[in-house]
Design a protein around this motif. Structure first.
Motif, PDB file in Angstrom:
ATOM      1  N   GLU A   9      -1.051  -6.938   9.553  1.00 40.99           N
ATOM      2  CA  GLU A   9      -1.679  -5.946  10.400  1.00 40.99           C
ATOM      3  C   GLU A   9      -1.557  -6.415  11.838  1.00 40.99           C
ATOM      4  O   GLU A   9      -1.923  -7.553  12.156  1.00 40.99           O
ATOM      5  CB  GLU A   9      -3.149  -5.743  10.019  1.00 40.99           C
ATOM      6  N   ARG A  10      -1.007  -5.552  12.686  1.00 37.10           N
ATOM      7  CA  ARG A  10      -0.763  -5.909  14.090  1.00 37.10           C
ATOM      8  C   ARG A  10       0.120  -7.146  14.204  1.00 37.10           C
ATOM      9  O   ARG A  10      -0.088  -7.999  15.060  1.00 37.10           O
ATOM     10  CB  ARG A  10      -2.083  -6.123  14.825  1.00 37.10           C
ATOM     11  N   GLY A  11       1.090  -7.257  13.307  1.00 40.44           N
ATOM     12  CA  GLY A  11       2.043  -8.348  13.351  1.00 40.44           C
ATOM     13  C   GLY A  11       1.536  -9.671  12.832  1.00 40.44           C
ATOM     14  O   GLY A  11       2.262 -10.662  12.872  1.00 40.44           O
ATOM     15  N   SER A  17      -3.344   1.507   1.115  1.00 37.50           N
ATOM     16  CA  SER A  17      -2.423   1.718   2.220  1.00 37.50           C
ATOM     17  C   SER A  17      -1.031   1.286   1.782  1.00 37.50           C
ATOM     18  O   SER A  17      -0.882   0.277   1.077  1.00 37.50           O
ATOM     19  CB  SER A  17      -2.856   0.933   3.461  1.00 37.50           C
ATOM     20  N   GLY A  18      -0.018   2.038   2.204  1.00 38.55           N
ATOM     21  CA  GLY A  18       1.357   1.685   1.848  1.00 38.55           C
ATOM     22  C   GLY A  18       2.067   0.885   2.915  1.00 38.55           C
ATOM     23  O   GLY A  18       3.192   0.447   2.709  1.00 38.55           O
ATOM     24  N   LEU A  19       1.421   0.696   4.068  1.00 40.65           N
ATOM     25  CA  LEU A  19       2.053  -0.029   5.176  1.00 40.65           C
ATOM     26  C   LEU A  19       1.688  -1.507   5.086  1.00 40.65           C
ATOM     27  O   LEU A  19       0.762  -1.981   5.732  1.00 40.65           O
ATOM     28  CB  LEU A  19       1.608   0.562   6.512  1.00 40.65           C
ATOM     29  N   LEU A  20       2.420  -2.247   4.277  1.00 40.99           N
ATOM     30  CA  LEU A  20       2.105  -3.658   4.075  1.00 40.99           C
ATOM     31  C   LEU A  20       2.399  -4.500   5.303  1.00 40.99           C
ATOM     32  O   LEU A  20       1.784  -5.541   5.503  1.00 40.99           O
ATOM     33  CB  LEU A  20       2.891  -4.206   2.883  1.00 40.99           C
ATOM     34  N   ASP A  21       3.339  -4.069   6.125  1.00 43.39           N
ATOM     35  CA  ASP A  21       3.720  -4.823   7.317  1.00 43.39           C
ATOM     36  C   ASP A  21       3.457  -3.985   8.565  1.00 43.39           C
ATOM     37  O   ASP A  21       4.320  -3.827   9.429  1.00 43.39           O
ATOM     38  CB  ASP A  21       5.192  -5.236   7.255  1.00 43.39           C
ATOM     39  N   ALA A  22       2.258  -3.449   8.654  1.00 40.38           N
ATOM     40  CA  ALA A  22       1.927  -2.554   9.759  1.00 40.38           C
ATOM     41  C   ALA A  22       1.899  -3.306  11.079  1.00 40.38           C
ATOM     42  O   ALA A  22       1.302  -4.376  11.187  1.00 40.38           O
ATOM     43  CB  ALA A  22       0.569  -1.898   9.502  1.00 40.38           C
ATOM     44  N   ALA A  23       2.558  -2.737  12.087  1.00 38.56           N
ATOM     45  CA  ALA A  23       2.515  -3.326  13.422  1.00 38.56           C
ATOM     46  C   ALA A  23       1.189  -3.014  14.107  1.00 38.56           C
ATOM     47  O   ALA A  23       0.744  -3.764  14.975  1.00 38.56           O
ATOM     48  CB  ALA A  23       3.676  -2.812  14.261  1.00 38.56           C
TER      49      ALA A  23
END
Length: 216
Positions: A73-75, A130-136
Motif C-alpha cells: 500500500e503506497r509502495g 481488495s484486488g490491488l495487492l500492490d497498490a501505489a
C-alpha cells in the motif's frame, strides 16, 4: 347507408377501468404480503445464530485459502507475515486464493487481499476484500459482509503446542476467534494451511575480504 361509429362506449371504458383497478389492488396486496414475509424472515434470522454462522463461515473459507503473498500500500509492504494483525489487534489482514479468476484493473488474478476489522464504537465486525495487492495508493476495499452487535473480540494463535495471544514468531497452525455477540460468547477455531516462509540469504562477503581475513 349508415356508418357504424368506431371507438369504445362510456360503459366499456368504465368496465375496463374497474377491472384495471381491481388488478392493481390485488397486486398491491400481493407485494405487501411478500414484503411482510421477507421482513419477518429477516427478523427471525437476525434473532437466531444463523447470521453469525454465515459470517464466520465466510471468514473461515478465506483463511483456509491463505497464501504467502505480501501486499503493498503506497509502495510499502503491509506487515512482514502472511497473517497480519494491525491497529491495536482490531484488523486482521491476509491474502487468499479464490476459486474464480477476477479482473483487477490491467490484469486478472485469483489472489485477493482480505481484512477482518472490528469497529468497537459501532459494535460491528466487517469482512472486506481488495484486488490491488500492490497498490501505489490506498487500498480500494469492497465490503463482503458484516456482523452487528459485536461488543468484544479476542484473538489466539496455536503455535508450538499451545495457544498464544501474540502473532509474532513462527507462523501459527491454528487461529481462535472469541467474540461476544448479542451478549453471548462464541468461539471459532480455524486450521490454517501449511506455509513455507523463505528468508533472504545473508549476503556472502567478497572473496577478497574472506582471503584477507584468513591471512590475518
Amino acid at each position: 347507408m349508415k356508418h357504424r361509429q368506431s371507438g369504445f362506449t362510456l360503459l366499456e371504458v368504465m368496465v375496463a377501468l374497474a377491472i384495471m383497478a381491481a388488478i392493481a389492488v390485488a397486486l398491491t396486496l400481493l407485494v405487501s404480503q411478500v414484503l411482510d414475509a421477507r421482513r419477518q424472515l429477516s427478523e427471525v434470522r437476525e434473532q437466531s445464530a444463523e447470521q453469525l454462522v454465515v459470517f464466520l463461515s465466510r471468514v473461515d473459507q478465506q483463511l483456509t485459502q491463505l497464501v504467502v503473498r505480501q501486499p503493498q500500500e503506497r509502495g510499502q509492504a503491509i506487515g512482514s507475515s502472511p497473517l497480519m494483525l494491525l491497529n491495536d489487534n482490531q484488523e486482521l489482514y491476509w491474502v487468499a486464493a479464490g476459486q474464480w479468476v477476477l479482473p483487477t484493473q490491467d490484469y486478472a488474478s485469483r489472489l485477493r487481499l482480505w481484512r477482518l476489522q472490528w469497529h468497537p464504537q459501532q459494535q460491528r465486525l466487517t469482512l472486506a476484500s481488495s484486488g490491488l495487492l500492490d497498490a501505489a495508493g490506498e487500498q480500494q476495499w469492497t465490503q463482503v459482509d458484516e456482523l452487528t452487535g459485536v461488543t468484544s473480540l479476542n484473538w489466539s494463535y496455536y503455535r508450538q503446542g499451545s495457544w498464544q495471544t501474540t502473532l509474532g514468531g513462527d507462523f501459527p497452525r491454528g487461529l481462535r476467534l472469541r467474540i461476544v455477540w448479542q451478549d453471548q460468547q462464541y468461539e471459532r477455531l480455524v486450521l490454517l494451511p501449511e506455509v513455507m516462509l523463505i528468508q533472504p540469504a545473508t549476503p556472502a562477503a567478497p572473496a577478497g575480504q574472506q582471503s584477507g581475513a584468513a591471512d590475518e
